[in-house]
Design an enzyme around this catalytic site. Structure first.
Site, short mmCIF file in Angstrom:
data_model
loop_
_atom_site.label_atom_id
_atom_site.label_comp_id
_atom_site.label_asym_id
_atom_site.label_seq_id
_atom_site.Cartn_x
_atom_site.Cartn_y
_atom_site.Cartn_z
N CYS A 154 0.83 -1.21 0.00
CA CYS A 154 0.00 0.00 0.00
C CYS A 154 0.86 1.25 0.00
O CYS A 154 0.45 2.29 -0.52
CB CYS A 154 -0.95 0.00 1.19
SG CYS A 154 -0.12 -0.10 2.80
N HIS A 643 -1.55 1.34 7.45
CA HIS A 643 -2.02 1.27 6.07
C HIS A 643 -1.96 2.65 5.44
O HIS A 643 -2.28 3.66 6.09
CB HIS A 643 -3.45 0.73 6.03
CG HIS A 643 -4.01 0.59 4.65
ND1 HIS A 643 -3.47 -0.27 3.70
CD2 HIS A 643 -5.06 1.20 4.04
CE1 HIS A 643 -4.18 -0.18 2.58
NE2 HIS A 643 -5.14 0.71 2.76
#
Length: 914
Positions: A154, A643
């Site tokens: 990510c 994230h």
């Protein structure tokens, strides 16, 4: 180019075709196979309504033309005309220009013959950014493509989405694809170009899989191998460094080039000479001393009102298509280092009083060798304020003792210096750089993201002031705490420098007890509304903390060259040159020896109108100082895990979108404003630049017949379309220092240039300056001779070395062995093998030699050296000079007695003066 023989005789066969007819046909399908666009072709023969597909499919348009003998066809996406009989692109203006050309036989005779391949007038469209995409309502908006997570990737996906929504960079890869050339592995620029093309394609998929780029970045930096979570900022730095290395080109000596062109130019108007801007070699900047080594163009072609013009200049809202099918060219065949440079600083020894210093802008000291910031003391985290020195930037040049800065509007005056000090050139070049010609490089990465900072430090004892100019590609800003904010705001209200150590002391080394208290405090703060603890931190506060004055005292005292000892000092820094796109990194992660933590404080940042004027140096020549937000990367989680997502503004419709790996969701701008920003990309904003583009569109739409057409750099035209300050016209990207085309670029010259009508060229030239004016392309014969001579020299040197070394290897007991530095030998080897265009400097054996007490030089123990014969040394020394000469002479001494019948072998190192 202007010869009447080049005119297409079939233009008279065109029937009456309106723009509305073409737009209607562009929404249709191929009448033979039913395939839809883009890049359908409409027959222009009188009374022929046929529409066929192009080479991307079955090429029914060509089959129709050959069967029906209909010669002229138009691309319904680019509105460019192709003649099958002439096998070249044609222009409607030629019908108007034919009578003029026919009556000017003298001009026709003087015009050069056309090149061996047809040169195209490239359709790059500029339209109003406010125009809607109503003509493509049936297509999905471009750029809204997700990226599949490849396993904790990510960090990469968020960074790529943020870069993808930077119009100057994306437009370059879409519209200037021919410039993306490299022979360096792993060719990351090709992978990135392919990825951008997929993301911004009209028929985009819902998501793409960035496997190729992920594999390439792992080859460049082993840190990204495996499936561990990485820092998105480190990925950005590594990616942009590699893109720069692969796309960098040497900067041509502009002065020599201008003189070469001026000698052949028919236009010597003195007014234009006065309007020219300083050339790119007058930029004042240098390498960062950071120790961190690694760190939209979307095409819309259909709806332009200039459908039949030779020049359609694309706009930054992305209404020009990328040129994958630019023309049906059946004739033309497509056959055929910012290196780790030495630090170049601008230092000055200036006597100045503190009273005088108070009137100057706050500028800072060069960083210490291990510091990653030009303005902050070293901190034990993974962040770096400035770019690595592996990416050199525009070098420092001086003309008649004055440092000049390039500006976007034309101006030729030297930079205005601060009244209390004068910058002087520092003699800090290494020995190798003094002996070897300094080569300067630039790339689209440096053009877009590079800025420079002027740092100043003053000794409080002798008042000596030293200055350093450093290049940055991103600014890593500290996040001030409550106490820090109070100090900053107090300093602002009192109009005095902020208290030194405002943001450094709060993050000092902590003991275990302090760590526990701090950990509890941060947990409580994270669970408590921010209004309870005090004022909100703004991005302007972070900038003010970064540029605040620092005192150098205690363990961080300044080593004064005049006092020859450690002294208390003060350091400042200001921005000397603003980048087109400003990358800001908020230092949210702290990595101490025993623990790491994340600063979760909300930092308020503006979506529009970020003004950097308070942080500019007096010498800054940037006219535009306000920025609008393009994208922001956010991190959710802790310092150990989390994230990454990105919020980006789509350049076509102006809406904000959340990019979460393969999912793309439209969001309101308030969601972006409340986000916990980590990396932010800001772009210069300018209404004047938009008006300038509209004016060029109007000039192109006039279609004035002219006897001359001019060639301009495609790369500069991309800057004009996407930059707020494109700077002077830089045709040096396709010209050599002699004013011709380098032989190795001639076979793809149509990828490097765009043809402009005379009225458009004159407007751009008078507005931006630069140049030189080019209306004739030719291969430079001087460069050709130099290339042949260089190849001959390389062949002779390597053949001679092989011959001498072969004889040396055949000797069983050479009387003398010469030593040569392997560092220099590797440079020479790279040169003779064609890996390096620049020959090495003089032989430098200083790294392998050491001086005895008697003054003699001997071979240093453990030195990196090679052994060569006396003949080889003599040959290389005759070509390059240098030294010192180190010879290991072997001699057999007389026997000392019967017990030593075989003698004694004596080995000594001798040194001879060169």
């Amino acid at each position: 180019m202007g010869d009447s023989r080049d005119l297409c005789p079939h233009l008279d066969s065109i029937g009456e075709v309106t723009k509305e007819d073409l737009l209607l046909k562009s929404k249709g399908t191929c009448q033979s196979c039913g395939v839809t666009g883009p890049n359908l072709w409409a027959c222009l023969q009188v009374a022929c309504p046929y529409v066929g597909c192009g080479e991307s499919f079955a090429d029914h348009s060509t089959i129709h033309a050959q069967a029906k003998k209909h010669n002229l066809t138009v691309n319904l996406t680019t509105f460019r005309l192709w003649c099958y009989a002439c096998e070249k692109e044609v222009f409607l203006e030629q019908r108007l220009a034919a009578p003029l050309l026919g009556s000017s036989s003298k001009f026709s005779e003087q015009d050069s013959p056309p090149p061996s391949h047809p040169l195209k007038a490239v359709p790059i469209a500029v339209a109003d950014e406010g125009e809607s995409e109503s003509e493509d309502d049936d297509l999905k908006p471009r750029g809204l493509t997700g990226m599949k997570n490849l396993g904790n990737s990510c960090y990469m996906n968020a960074a790529l989405q943020a870069l993808s929504n930077c119009p100057p960079l994306t437009q370059f890869f879409l519209e200037c694809g021919g410039l993306v050339r490299t022979d360096k592995k792993p060719a990351l620029c090709k992978s990135y170009q392919k990825l951008v093309s997929e993301v911004w394609h009209k028929k985009r998929p819902s998501y793409v899989v960035p496997t190729s780029l992920s594999h390439g970045i792992k080859l460049v930096n082993p840190m990204f191998r495996g499936y561990a979570q990485q820092d998105t900022q480190e990925f950005l730095r590594c990616l942009m460094d590699q893109l720069h290395e692969e796309l960098k080109e040497p900067v041509v000596a502009t002065v020599a080039l201008t003189e070469a062109r001026d000698s052949d130019s028919s236009d010597t108007d003195e007014k234009r000479e006065g309007d020219r801007s300083p050339s790119e070699d007058e930029f004042l900047s240098c390498d960062s001393s950071s120790d961190r080594g690694e760190g939209d163009g979307q095409g819309r072609g259909g709806g332009s009102s200039q459908a039949e013009t030779e020049l359609l200049i694309p706009d930054e809202a992305g209404r020009a298509i990328s040129e994958k099918e630019r023309m049906k060219d059946r004739k033309f065949s497509w056959g055929q280092q910012r290196t780790n440079s030495e630090q170049v600083d601008e230092d000055a020894d200036v006597d100045t009083a503190m009273a005088a210093l108070d009137d100057q802008p706050a500028e800072a000291q060069p960083p210490s060798p291990r510091s990653s910031s030009p303005c902050r003391t070293p901190e034990p985290d993974n962040d770096a304020h400035l770019r690595s020195s592996s990416r050199p930037c525009s070098p420092v040049h001086h003309h008649e003792g004055h440092a000049k800065l390039s500006s976007s509007p034309p101006r030729a005056s030297p930079v205005r210096m601060a009244p209390s000090y004068v910058l002087k050139k520092a003699q800090v070049l290494s020995a190798g750089s003094r002996r070897r010609k300094e080569q300067r490089y630039r790339s689209v990465i440096s053009d877009i993201f590079d800025g420079s900072i002027l740092s100043l430090v003053q000794c409080l004892t002798c008042d000596r002031v030293s200055t350093t100019v450093e290049t940055f590609q991103d600014l890593s800003l500290p996040i001030p705490g409550k106490e820090d904010l109070a100090k900053l705001h107090s300093a602002i209200y009192q109009n005095v420098p902020a208290k030194p150590g405002a943001c450094g002391d709060s993050y000092a080394a902590q003991g275990w007890l302090a760590f526990i208290v701090e950990y509890i405090r941060r947990f409580v703060v994270s669970c408590t509304p921010s209004w309870f603890w005090g004022p909100v931190v703004t991005l302007e506060d972070c900038l003010a903390a970064f540029f605040a004055a620092d005192e150098l005292k205690g363990d961080n005292m300044y080593s004064c060259e005049r006092c020859k000892k450690l002294r208390n000092g003060v350091k400042y820094c200001k921005v000397l040159r603003l980048p087109e796109i400003l990358c800001i990194h908020l230092k949210r992660f702290r990595h101490e020896v025993m623990y790491s933590f994340k600063i979760n404080s909300h930092v308020s940042f503006p979506l529009e109108g970020l003004d950097l004027r308070p942080f500019l140096a007096k010498e800054c020549t940037s006219q535009i100082t306000t920025y609008d937000l393009l994208s922001v990367i956010c991190h959710h989680g802790t310092a150990g895990s989390g994230h990454y997502i990105a919020y980006c503004q789509n350049v076509i419709n102006g809406q904000w979108y959340e990019f979460d790996d393969q999912y793309v969701t439209e969001v309101h701008e308030t969601v972006v404003q409340n986000a916990e920003g980590y990396v932010l990309f800001y772009r210069k904003s300018s209404e004047e630049a938009m008006r300038e583009r509209q004016q060029v569109v109007s000039l192109a739409a006039m279609r004035e017949p002219s006897l001359l057409r001019f060639y301009v750099s495609r790369e500069w035209l991309n800057k004009f379309n996407t930059f707020a300050e494109p700077g002077p016209i830089t045709n040096q990207t396709f010209l050599c220092s002699h004013g011709g085309i380098p032989p190795h670029k001639y076979h793809y010259i149509d990828d490097l240039v765009v043809i402009l009508p005379q009225n458009v060229w004159e407007h751009l030239y008078n507005r931006f300056g630069g140049g030189p004016a080019v209306n004739h392309l030719y291969v430079c014969s001087i460069c050709q001779v130099e290339i042949e001579a260089l190849a001959k020299r390389r062949r002779i040197e390597i053949d001679t070395f092989i011959k001498l070394n072969k004889a040396f290897q055949a000797e069983e007991s050479p009387g003398v062995i010469y030593c040569i530095s392997m560092q220099w030998f590797r440079e020479w080897e790279a040169f003779v093998k064609g890996k390096d265009n620049e020959p090495p400097g003089p032989i430098d054996n200083s790294r392998i030699a050491q001086v005895k007490g008697s003054g003699h030089v001997q071979l240093k123990q453990g030195a990196d050296y090679g052994q060569i014969s006396e003949e080889t040394w003599t040959y290389l020394n005759s070509l390059y000079g240098g030294g010192p000469e180190i010879a290991i002479r072997q001699s057999v001494a007389q026997p000392l007695g019967p017990e030593n019948l075989h003698g004694e072998q004596k080995i000594e190192a001798e040194t001879r003066a060169v």
